[in-house]
Motif scaffolding. Structure first.
Motif, short mmCIF file in Angstrom:
data_model
loop_
_atom_site.label_atom_id
_atom_site.label_comp_id
_atom_site.label_asym_id
_atom_site.label_seq_id
_atom_site.Cartn_x
_atom_site.Cartn_y
_atom_site.Cartn_z
N PRO A 1 82.10 17.24 41.98
CA PRO A 1 82.11 16.35 43.15
C PRO A 1 81.26 16.88 44.32
N LYS B 1 87.85 22.14 33.46
CA LYS B 1 88.52 22.17 34.77
C LYS B 1 87.57 22.77 35.84
N GLN B 2 86.93 23.90 35.47
CA GLN B 2 86.01 24.54 36.42
C GLN B 2 84.84 23.61 36.73
N PHE B 3 84.36 22.94 35.69
CA PHE B 3 83.24 22.03 35.84
C PHE B 3 83.62 20.84 36.72
N ALA B 4 84.82 20.33 36.48
CA ALA B 4 85.30 19.18 37.26
C ALA B 4 85.44 19.55 38.73
N ASN B 5 85.75 20.81 39.01
CA ASN B 5 85.86 21.25 40.40
C ASN B 5 84.50 21.40 41.07
N ILE B 6 83.49 21.73 40.26
CA ILE B 6 82.13 21.92 40.81
C ILE B 6 81.47 20.57 41.09
#
Lengths: 177, 266
Positions: free
Chosen positions: B145, B138-143
């Protein structure tokens, strides 16, 4: 129950606003491809090279991120922050700042609660400053700037956090009298 | 003392339900006065984690024991770790069970069979790993884009911004360049990965490491974008003072970092 299950799945996706910036850039690329196609293509190639360069350190970032998620819990950070204004307390606040993750604004309400429970401005300032030391991003930083630079900057950042904490505590004390 | 009993109905005359997590009702009974409180338990049998609400209820009611027909190893372990006795294979009406409990008719307690303990440990380890992976993803997916956007920006920057334009801002004067770097870092926000990518691109375009270091420092220590949130939580005086001092400190820290680097690396 079905309703709460759905909402839970929704929150695990990145929020929409994170796509605004890349979308704007893509629109700019689209316009440039029409106006100056050769230069736009060169820009895209450059971006591709940068992208390839950041992939290996990004993989490390994910591994360190996972390790922190597995072994560091918010409750531990709160415990470290509530350790008082002694030297040990300040060092623990610094440690809490270093291991904490997520956006900084998520931590503000928690800082407010801790302050109401007696945590000092110095501990809070030290914590917030040390969020500049990102353990999970160190592999990325080393890949870009070299480990000597990263070690120097990290050590100086921790020292500066204490200076910052002392100054914040001193000025807030004077002004509130 | 208070105990929780899983029940088929909301009365003391109801029969004990055979499954703790999925029983229709949970009754908290005061064994001295026979006063009781009822929790209607959602029967979400097929959902992973069903029974968590029952465990939370028992823990929050500060009960001494849970009496039921069957309790899953995971729930049993969570209850036991909160000092709650778990008694299984219980049958009869709630009233009868309370009387039997008061008379010391149940001998089971915290003990968990060896194979159940191993199963519990396996479940817990799996849950921790899955939750850790989910959070990291989740944290990675937020970073990602924004990082992709920044990488695309670097391509534009390298091809459309001339070195002359850059040198009109970053003139080579250490103090001024560092100050400009600190200013840019304070205004810009987002994941620090982006400051490294931008910093590296600036270095490639001839901007000094002093300015890049100041940018990297203020990117994470000064938050003009987050300032309203900081003011709301920690007060105007604290927020302005802290951010202002962070900005001022970034300049000597940047200069010292590069000077030490030059001294060590040579």
């Amino acid at each position: 129950m079905e309703k709460s299950h759905k909402s839970k799945r929704k929150t695990s996706r990145p929020s929409g606003h994170v796509f605004i910036f890349p979308l704007i850039i893509l629109v700019i690329y689209g316009v440039l491809f029409v106006l100056v196609p050769e230069q736009a293509l060169a820009a895209l190639r450059d971006s591709g090279k940068v992208c390839l360069g950041i992939l290996p350190p990004l993989a490390f970032v994910f591994v360190v991120m996972l390790a922190l998620n597995l072994f560091v819990k918010p409750a531990q950070i709160v415990h470290l922050l509530g350790s008082g204004a002694s030297t040990k307390g300040i060092l623990l606040s610094a440690a809490a700042g270093i291991i904490s993750m997520g956006p900084i604004y998520v931590w503000y309400p928690l800082m407010k609660d801790l302050r109401e429970k007696g945590a000092g401005n110095m501990a809070i300032a030290v914590f917030l400053y040390n969020r500049a030391v990102k353990l999970f991003l160190l592999p990325m930083m080393i890949a870009y700037f070299g480990w000597v630079y990263v070690v120097i900057l990290t050590v100086l950042t921790v020292l500066a956090s204490i200076v910052n904490g002392c100054l914040v505590a001193m000025f807030t004390k004077k002004k509130t009298g | 003392m208070k105990i929780v009993i899983s029940a088929e109905g909301a009365e003391l005359t109801s029969n004990v339900s055979q499954r703790f997590g999925q029983s229709p009702y949970l009754l908290v009974v005061d064994t001295e006065t026979m006063d009781f409180k009822t929790l209607e338990n959602p029967r979400d049998t097929f959902r992973p984690g069903a029974g968590v609400r029952a465990v939370v209820f028992a823990v929050s009611e500060d009960v001494e024991a849970v009496l039921t027909g069957y309790c899953s190893p995971t729930a049993r372990n969570q209850l036991a770790s909160n000092g709650i006795k778990v008694i299984t294979n219980v049958s009869g009406t709630v009233e009868e069970v309370v009387e039997k409990y008061k008379a010391g008719g149940f001998v089971q307690g915290l003990a968990i069979k060896k194979e159940e303990k191993e199963q519990v440990t396996k479940y817990i380890n799996r849950d921790i790993l899955v939750s850790g992976l989910r959070n990291s993803a989740k944290q990675f997916a937020n970073i990602l884009p924004v990082t992709v956007g920044v990488v695309l920006c670097i391509g534009l920057f390298n091809n459309f911004v001339s070195k002359e334009a850059l040198s009109s801002i970053f003139s080579g004067n250490v103090s001024l360049d560092t100050l400009w770097g600190a200013c840019f870092g304070s205004i810009l926000a987002g994941n620090p990965i982006n400051s490294y990518v931008i910093g590296a691109a600036l270095l490639d375009n001839g901007v000094s490491l002093f300015a890049v270091t100041a940018l990297i420092i203020t990117w994470v220590t000064v938050g003009l974008v987050q300032l309203p949130a900081e003011i709301a939580s920690l007060g105007l005086k604290f927020a302005l003072l802290r951010n202002g001092l962070c900005f001022i400190l970034a300049i000597p820290v940047a200069i010292l970092t590069v000077m030490l680097l030059n001294f060590i690396v040579g």
